[in-house]
Design an enzyme around this catalytic site. Structure first.
Site, PDB file in Angstrom:
ATOM      1  N   GLY A   1       0.979  -0.871  -0.279  1.00  0.00           N
ATOM      2  CA  GLY A   1      -0.061   0.258   0.409  1.00  0.00           C
ATOM      3  C   GLY A   1       0.994   1.180  -0.073  1.00  0.00           C
ATOM      4  N   GLY A   2       2.060   1.144  -0.615  1.00  0.00           N
ATOM      5  CA  GLY A   2       2.876   2.507  -0.065  1.00  0.00           C
ATOM      6  C   GLY A   2       2.309   2.883  -1.934  1.00  0.00           C
TER       7      GLY A   2
ATOM      8  CB  ILE B   1       3.107   1.682  -7.259  1.00  0.00           C
ATOM      9  CG1 ILE B   1       4.333   2.177  -7.529  1.00  0.00           C
ATOM     10  CG2 ILE B   1       1.781   1.360  -7.893  1.00  0.00           C
ATOM     11  CD1 ILE B   1       5.327   1.630  -8.198  1.00  0.00           C
ATOM     12  N   GLY B   2       0.804   1.618  -4.823  1.00  0.00           N
ATOM     13  CA  GLY B   2      -0.524   0.687  -4.296  1.00  0.00           C
ATOM     14  C   GLY B   2      -1.570   2.425  -4.353  1.00  0.00           C
TER      15      GLY B   2
ATOM     16  NE  ARG C   1      14.018  -0.897 -13.099  1.00  0.00           N
ATOM     17  CZ  ARG C   1      13.836  -0.432 -14.984  1.00  0.00           C
ATOM     18  NH1 ARG C   1      15.354  -0.456 -15.375  1.00  0.00           N
ATOM     19  NH2 ARG C   1      13.861   0.645 -14.808  1.00  0.00           N
TER      20      ARG C   1
ATOM     21  CB  ILE D   1       4.264  -3.624 -10.024  1.00  0.00           C
ATOM     22  CG1 ILE D   1       2.891  -3.152 -10.479  1.00  0.00           C
ATOM     23  CG2 ILE D   1       4.976  -1.917 -10.554  1.00  0.00           C
ATOM     24  CD1 ILE D   1       2.300  -2.127 -10.603  1.00  0.00           C
TER      25      ILE D   1
ATOM     26  CG  ASN E   1      11.645  -3.215 -10.435  1.00  0.00           C
ATOM     27  OD1 ASN E   1      11.528  -3.672 -11.473  1.00  0.00           O
ATOM     28  ND2 ASN E   1      11.041  -1.849 -10.188  1.00  0.00           N
TER      29      ASN E   1
ATOM     30  CG  HIS F   1      11.063  -2.780 -15.805  1.00  0.00           C
ATOM     31  ND1 HIS F   1      10.432  -2.047 -16.717  1.00  0.00           N
ATOM     32  CD2 HIS F   1      11.450  -2.870 -15.174  1.00  0.00           C
ATOM     33  CE1 HIS F   1      10.839  -1.190 -15.614  1.00  0.00           C
ATOM     34  NE2 HIS F   1      10.935  -1.410 -14.773  1.00  0.00           N
TER      35      HIS F   1
HETATM   36  P1  A3D Z   1       7.036   1.854  -1.500  1.00  0.00           P
HETATM   37  O1  A3D Z   1       6.148   3.133  -1.578  1.00  0.00           O
HETATM   38  O2  A3D Z   1       8.384   1.861  -0.239  1.00  0.00           O
HETATM   39  O3  A3D Z   1       5.721   0.525  -1.625  1.00  0.00           O
HETATM   40  C1  A3D Z   1       6.089  -0.182  -1.258  1.00  0.00           C
HETATM   41  C2  A3D Z   1       4.939  -1.025  -0.143  1.00  0.00           C
HETATM   42  O4  A3D Z   1       5.589  -2.694   0.358  1.00  0.00           O
HETATM   43  C3  A3D Z   1       5.204  -0.201   1.686  1.00  0.00           C
HETATM   44  O5  A3D Z   1       4.060   0.364   1.765  1.00  0.00           O
HETATM   45  C4  A3D Z   1       6.013  -1.553   2.338  1.00  0.00           C
HETATM   46  O6  A3D Z   1       5.327  -0.992   4.369  1.00  0.00           O
HETATM   47  C5  A3D Z   1       5.376  -2.887   1.881  1.00  0.00           C
HETATM   48  N1  A3D Z   1       6.078  -4.064   2.365  1.00  0.00           N
HETATM   49  C6  A3D Z   1       6.942  -4.599   2.654  1.00  0.00           C
HETATM   50  N2  A3D Z   1       6.767  -6.470   2.820  1.00  0.00           N
HETATM   51  C7  A3D Z   1       6.061  -6.020   2.750  1.00  0.00           C
HETATM   52  C8  A3D Z   1       5.497  -6.860   2.663  1.00  0.00           C
HETATM   53  N3  A3D Z   1       5.719  -8.286   2.994  1.00  0.00           N
HETATM   54  N4  A3D Z   1       4.183  -7.589   2.157  1.00  0.00           N
HETATM   55  C9  A3D Z   1       3.114  -6.600   2.099  1.00  0.00           C
HETATM   56  N5  A3D Z   1       3.177  -5.482   1.839  1.00  0.00           N
HETATM   57  C10 A3D Z   1       4.788  -5.100   2.296  1.00  0.00           C
HETATM   58  O7  A3D Z   1       7.104   1.660  -2.894  1.00  0.00           O
HETATM   59  P2  A3D Z   1       6.465   1.558  -4.528  1.00  0.00           P
HETATM   60  O8  A3D Z   1       5.262   1.323  -4.238  1.00  0.00           O
HETATM   61  O9  A3D Z   1       7.168   3.288  -4.877  1.00  0.00           O
HETATM   62  O10 A3D Z   1       7.339   0.192  -5.480  1.00  0.00           O
HETATM   63  C11 A3D Z   1       6.923  -0.876  -4.941  1.00  0.00           C
HETATM   64  C12 A3D Z   1       8.314  -1.616  -5.843  1.00  0.00           C
HETATM   65  O11 A3D Z   1       7.120  -1.729  -7.553  1.00  0.00           O
HETATM   66  C13 A3D Z   1       9.439  -1.552  -5.624  1.00  0.00           C
HETATM   67  O12 A3D Z   1      10.037  -2.849  -5.545  1.00  0.00           O
HETATM   68  C14 A3D Z   1       9.254  -1.232  -7.155  1.00  0.00           C
HETATM   69  O13 A3D Z   1      11.128  -1.272  -7.823  1.00  0.00           O
HETATM   70  C15 A3D Z   1       8.720  -1.347  -8.138  1.00  0.00           C
HETATM   71  N6  A3D Z   1       8.946  -0.778  -9.317  1.00  0.00           N
HETATM   72  C16 A3D Z   1       8.163  -1.547 -10.397  1.00  0.00           C
HETATM   73  C17 A3D Z   1       8.311  -0.779 -11.304  1.00  0.00           C
HETATM   74  C18 A3D Z   1       7.724  -0.762 -12.656  1.00  0.00           C
HETATM   75  O14 A3D Z   1       7.722  -0.717 -13.751  1.00  0.00           O
HETATM   76  C19 A3D Z   1       8.420  -2.698 -12.888  1.00  0.00           C
HETATM   77  C20 A3D Z   1       8.148   0.606 -11.190  1.00  0.00           C
HETATM   78  C21 A3D Z   1       8.537   1.357 -10.551  1.00  0.00           C
HETATM   79  C22 A3D Z   1       8.434   0.502  -9.144  1.00  0.00           C
END
Ligand code: A3D
Length: 321
Positions: free
Chosen positions: A11-12, A14-15, A89, A119, A121, A176
């Protein structure tokens, strides 16, 4: 007809945007799961309180318990750490593999019939791990990367040519990472080759190539460009929009042709690995992998990208996943 339900694991940044987009489009009810206590409850409450203004009727629920994702039609996973400036990544492999294993176990237990879009990485390795741990059919487990990478490439082309991005079709295949493969030859503006348009614009083939090479390079590094500017995390609006396009294609059976991180079983001469390729997405998830012909240069770039994915998956195996 009963409303669909989407579970968001993570729920960070992107979530949160995913939850808001799903609500605004009334695509499905949302269950937002995160391990941080109260955090997903706070986010969903905040979004729900905009329902009168935005005019949406969907349920939004935040939770710290996997049992609440029961009955989900689709799961989108963003759990894991994002990059910080200077990180690749692949640097996220160990930490995010541990998280992905837990996620796959939770989804397998409580939403065994769901389609899954990853999604987190490093993308290709995380999708591989999710599929391995869950044992879900490979048409139901996929990764979002190509839709975003292609959107980035298309955006740069539209800016360069001064045309609407709606008329640009350009695709990025492969893993990616920095080895991803923007397909120059297939890039077009309403059917007209982008290279030809650049050559006309500059009246100089060498200059046109130079401009295209710069756009290709920017596309490959586009994630890092945003990380460097944000300083506190990575891109989140555009990855969320990209995953929503895939979710809509599946839930509304749109048969959209989108680049998806899909398991290849002999297609493109790759066996048993997840890599970005053109697919048809519909009510059965990945309904088809479209094999397009690649010339020698494109094939070499694709093979190079596949090799990068293979070595990452092997590293993950050595780490015990
Ligand atoms: P962020 O805002 O840190 O959100 C990640 C969330 O995951 C946080 O709220 C954490 O509390 C939660 N989390 C951690 N451990 C767990 C767990 N065990 N179970 C459930 N939730 C957990 O990150 P974000 O939203 O910016 O990015 C999320 C991921 O997407 C990262 O790995 C990025 O590298 C990836 N990402 C991928 C792309 C693609 O296009 C593939 C683009 C941008 C980011």
């Amino acid at each position: 007809m009963a409303r669909k339900r989407i579970a968001l694991i993570g729920g960070g940044q992107i979530g949160g945007v995913l939850a808001q987009l799903i609500a605004q489009k009334e695509l499905a009810d949302v269950v937002l799961f995160d391990i941080v206590e109260d955090f997903p409850q706070g986010k969903t409450l905040d979004i729900a309180e905009a329902s009168r203004v935005d005019g949406f009727d969907v349920e939004l629920r935040g939770t710290n318990e996997y049992k609440d994702i029961a009955g989900s039609d689709l799961v989108i996973v963003t759990a894991g750490l994002p990059r910080k400036p200077g990180m690749s990544r692949d640097d996220l492999l160990m930490t995010n593999a541990k998280i992905m294993k837990q996620v796959a176990e939770g989804v397998k237990e409580f939403a065994p019939n769901a389609f899954v879009i990853i999604i987190s990485n490093p993308l290709d390795a995380m999708v591989t791990l999710f599929q391995k741990v869950s044992g879900f059919d490979s048409n139901k487990v996929m990764g979002q990367a190509g839709v975003l990478d292609s959107s980035r490439f298309s955006t740069f082309i539209a800016w360069e040519l001064g045309v609407s991005v709606k008329d640009v079709n350009a695709m990025v295949l492969g893993g990616h990472g920095d080895t991803m493969v923007p397909l120059i030859r297939y890039a077009n503006v309403n059917g007209m080759p982008v290279m030809e348009m650049l050559e006309r614009k500059y009246n100089d083939a060498a200059k046109a190539k130079e401009v295209m090479d710069a756009m290709v390079q920017r596309t490959k590094m586009a994630g890092g460009e945003v990380v460097k500017l944000l300083k506190t995390g990575s891109a989140f609006y555009s990855p969320a929009s990209s995953a929503i396009a895939m979710a809509e294609a599946i839930l509304k059976d749109e048969k959209r042709v989108l680049p998806t991180c899909a398991q290849l079983n002999g297609e493109f001469n790759v066996d048993g690995y997840y890599v970005g390729v053109p697919t048809v997405l519909g009510e059965n998830g990945i309904e088809k992998i479209i094999e397009i012909s690649l010339n020698e240069e494109e094939q070499a770039a694709f093979d190079n990208s596949v090799n990068a994915v293979k070595s990452l998956v092997e590293d993950m195996g050595r780490l015990g996943f």
